[in-house]
Design an enzyme around this catalytic site. Sequence first.
Site, PDB file in Angstrom:
ATOM      1  N   ASN A  55       0.835  -1.199   0.000  1.00 12.63           N
ATOM      2  CA  ASN A  55       0.000   0.000   0.000  1.00 12.63           C
ATOM      3  C   ASN A  55       0.873   1.255   0.000  1.00 12.63           C
ATOM      4  OD1 ASN A  55       0.548  -0.994   2.603  1.00 12.63           O
ATOM      5  ND2 ASN A  55      -1.240  -0.049   3.522  1.00 12.63           N
ATOM      6  N   GLU A  57       0.303   5.170   0.777  1.00  9.27           N
ATOM      7  CA  GLU A  57      -0.666   6.131   1.308  1.00  9.27           C
ATOM      8  C   GLU A  57      -0.380   7.547   0.820  1.00  9.27           C
ATOM      9  OE1 GLU A  57      -0.890   5.427   5.546  1.00  9.27           O
ATOM     10  OE2 GLU A  57      -2.124   3.650   5.181  1.00  9.27           O
ATOM     11  N   CYS A  66      -4.166   0.750  -2.388  1.00 12.78           N
ATOM     12  CA  CYS A  66      -4.008  -0.495  -1.625  1.00 12.78           C
ATOM     13  C   CYS A  66      -2.934  -1.388  -2.245  1.00 12.78           C
ATOM     14  CB  CYS A  66      -5.316  -1.278  -1.601  1.00 12.78           C
ATOM     15  SG  CYS A  66      -6.615  -0.518  -0.644  1.00 12.78           S
ATOM     16  N   GLU A  68      -3.112  -4.515  -3.057  1.00 11.60           N
ATOM     17  CA  GLU A  68      -3.618  -5.367  -4.144  1.00 11.60           C
ATOM     18  C   GLU A  68      -3.589  -4.619  -5.471  1.00 11.60           C
ATOM     19  OE1 GLU A  68      -4.901  -4.777  -1.217  1.00 11.60           O
ATOM     20  OE2 GLU A  68      -6.106  -6.447  -0.442  1.00 11.60           O
TER      21      GLU A  68
HETATM   22  N1  THU Z   1      -5.354  -1.514   2.540  1.00 10.30           N
HETATM   23  C1  THU Z   1      -4.815  -2.318   1.582  1.00 10.30           C
HETATM   24  O1  THU Z   1      -3.651  -2.149   1.198  1.00 10.30           O
HETATM   25  N2  THU Z   1      -5.564  -3.311   1.088  1.00 10.30           N
HETATM   26  C2  THU Z   1      -6.850  -3.558   1.442  1.00 10.30           C
HETATM   27  O2  THU Z   1      -7.517  -4.391   0.827  1.00 10.30           O
HETATM   28  C3  THU Z   1      -7.425  -2.855   2.584  1.00 10.30           C
HETATM   29  C4  THU Z   1      -6.706  -1.645   3.043  1.00 10.30           C
HETATM   30  C5  THU Z   1      -4.541  -0.415   3.055  1.00 10.30           C
HETATM   31  C6  THU Z   1      -5.011   0.962   2.655  1.00 10.30           C
HETATM   32  C7  THU Z   1      -4.461   1.814   3.762  1.00 10.30           C
HETATM   33  O3  THU Z   1      -3.124   2.168   3.450  1.00 10.30           O
HETATM   34  C8  THU Z   1      -4.430   0.898   4.974  1.00 10.30           C
HETATM   35  O4  THU Z   1      -4.549  -0.427   4.465  1.00 10.30           O
HETATM   36  C9  THU Z   1      -5.557   1.140   5.945  1.00 10.30           C
HETATM   37  O5  THU Z   1      -6.784   1.170   5.314  1.00 10.30           O
END
Ligand code: THU
Length: 147
Positions: A55, A57, A66, A68
């Site tokens: 991820n 941010e 995210c 994925e």
């Molecule tokens: N996040 C992911 O990387 N994948 C997901 O399917 C759910 C959430 C990340 C986004 C953000 O950086 C952190 O998790 C909290 O939501």
Amino acid sequence: MSDQTDDFGGIDDDTWDRLAEAARNVRSHAYVPYSDFPVGAALLTTGGEIFAGCNVENATIGATVCAERTAIGCAVAAGHTEFVALAVITAVDPPSAPCGICRQVLAEFCDDMPILMINPAGGHRFTTLDELLPLRFSGRDFIDDKC
Ligand code: THU
């Protein structure tokens, strides 16, 4: 893995282990100054290659990507659009499932797909894209008969 999940989804356990390892490794690169919630994801292509993503941010929060979707972006950028399995690692128990947006983006590239969710403590569970996103909107809706 338990007997019940041996070769889950037709993916042999060695391959699941390799996917889990790739997800574990890439998670260490997660850019998570706001949530402190690092995620790693690893996708297996039909050709047997693995593409991983973490991820990333953003201060706007909404522009966060995210793990994925980062993995999908890396694979697509390298010319791969057909995927057969996904592993995702989060540091919670039970291990988190992909978010709704990622489910929809995964569905763009696969009809169904086995998914392994793990955590660093050894927790793991399996699911499928069909289970996570039944009755979904997809490219097929554009070619179905209009009425
Ligand atoms: N996040 C992911 O990387 N994948 C997901 O399917 C759910 C959430 C990340 C986004 C953000 O950086 C952190 O998790 C909290 O939501």
